[in-house]
Design an enzyme around this catalytic site. Structure first.
Site, short mmCIF file in Angstrom:
data_model
loop_
_atom_site.label_atom_id
_atom_site.label_comp_id
_atom_site.label_asym_id
_atom_site.label_seq_id
_atom_site.Cartn_x
_atom_site.Cartn_y
_atom_site.Cartn_z
N CYS A 49 9.35 -14.57 16.68
CA CYS A 49 10.53 -15.03 17.73
C CYS A 49 11.56 -15.79 16.81
CB CYS A 49 9.97 -15.90 18.42
SG CYS A 49 11.25 -16.65 19.62
N CYS A 61 13.13 -18.71 18.66
CA CYS A 61 12.10 -20.01 18.44
C CYS A 61 11.98 -20.69 17.03
CB CYS A 61 10.35 -19.64 18.89
SG CYS A 61 10.59 -18.38 20.36
N ASP A 62 11.80 -20.03 16.13
CA ASP A 62 11.68 -20.66 14.74
C ASP A 62 12.65 -20.50 13.86
OD1 ASP A 62 8.98 -20.77 15.68
OD2 ASP A 62 8.42 -18.95 15.33
#
Ligand code: NAP
Length: 313
Positions: free
Chosen positions: A139, A142-143
């Site tokens: 992701c 997200c990261d």
């Protein structure tokens, strides 16, 4: 807690999964005055929450994934559908009744709409599991932030790899997309954007055989599939985008999936089990988009009403 102790909840329509397909089905079913419950174990909106920018959903020229998820959720809830938290263990069919089991509750309804989506497929190479969350990610939204001024590798050649690879250039100094062929599967518009981005480079005809690093990702071992030559590429992160696997375990026993696990439906989203529908990414289909999931959901919500009326005839 045994099955006997579980709370029993009755509805007209139960929807499993609150991605765009499930939420749209909830909108249509509740607007048709059906008692509708939507069960979700994560954030409403599903996979859109992990998408930075959406530019191919009509009505919004450009919108962030989480913002679009919120809009769809709010309009889906506007006609009285109930949204509950639950991790569905199995779906059973007993005559015309479907039973949906969660750890504490059995939901019962004549209509069930499965909208459980799909998960990111793993590469299945040494180091992937060990370094998950330590540089291996599925992701970018997200990261990506953790890779400011770093070098990251993206594996895959589809829409996700190319779009998320380009997205990662906001943070990373350099993004290397490793693809197993010499031609991308991604849409041309996404390809052209990546080719025009100075920070993105491609390694063609190459597969990742190992992700290396002790406490954090340090690089990948790769093999050129044409020459069989192996080498190591140093990197700080690896984003894996090698396709999807359907989340269809809950209906496996019902014989409604194909050999790859996708749920087979007709154009009305009906499975081979009367009253059981499937929508969105979990369905066997040639296009997986927010817009197609929404189309599936409206069809299933409408057909749920038709099906319930037919039971009264
Ligand atoms: P995908 O379209 O299935 O592409 C997967 C990619 O990974 C392919 O390029 C495939 O290579 C490669 N691959 C598969 N297994 C591999 C392995 N073991 N090792 C190395 N490479 C491997 O999956 P996706 O990109 O996640 O997209 C999923 C769905 O969502 C698609 O329908 C896509 O159109 C949609 N989507 C749309 C958008 C958008 O519209 N903006 C954005 C993201 C996703 P080959 O090409 O050689 O098969």
């Amino acid at each position: 807690m045994t099955t006997v102790d579980k709370e029993l909840v009755q509805a007209d329509v139960i929807i499993v999964g609150a991605g765009p397909g499930g939420l749209t089905a909830a909108l249509y079913a509740s607007r048709a005055n059906l008692k509708t419950i939507i069960i979700e174990k994560g954030m409403p909106g599903g996979e859109i929450n992990n998408t930075a920018d959406v530019e191919n959903y009509p009505g919004f020229k450009l919108i962030s994934g989480p913002e679009l998820a919120n809009h769809i959720f709010e309009s889906a809830m506007a006609f009285g559908a109930e949204h509950v938290y639950g991790d569905v263990e199995k779906i059973e069919v007993e005559g015309l009744t479907k039973k949906i089991h969660t750890s504490k509750t059995i939901y019962q309804a004549p209509v069930v709409i499965v909208a459980t989506g799909a998960n990111h497929r793993k590469l299945g190479v040494p180091g992937e599991e060990l370094l998950a969350g330590k540089g291996v990610s599925y992701c970018a939204v997200c990261d990506g932030f953790f890779f400011r001024n770093r070098h990251v590798i993206v594996v895959g050649g589809g829409d996700s790899a190319v779009e998320e690879g380009t997205y990662l250039t906001q943070f990373a100094d350099k993004v290397t997309i490793i693809h197993r062929r010499d031609e991308l599967r991604a849409q041309k518009v996404l390809q052209n954007r990546a080719f025009a981005n100075e920070k993105v480079n491609f390694v063609w005809d190459t597969v990742v055989e190992e992700i290396i690093g002790e406490n954090n990702v340090e690089g990948v071992k790769v093999r050129n599939v044409k020459t069989d030559e192996t080498s190591t590429i140093e990197a700080d992160g690896v984003f894996v985008y090698v396709g999807l696997i359907p989340n269809s375990d809950t209906v496996k026993a019902l014989n409604v999936t194909n050999e790859e696990g996708w749920i087979v439906t007709n154009n009305q989203m009906e499975t081979s089990v009367p009253g059981l529908f499937a929508v969105g990414d979990v369905r066997h289909t040639n296009l997986r988009q927010i817009a197609t999931a929404v189309g599936d959901g409206s069809q299933a919500g409408h057909m749920a009403y038709q099906y319930l009326m037919s039971l009264k005839d």
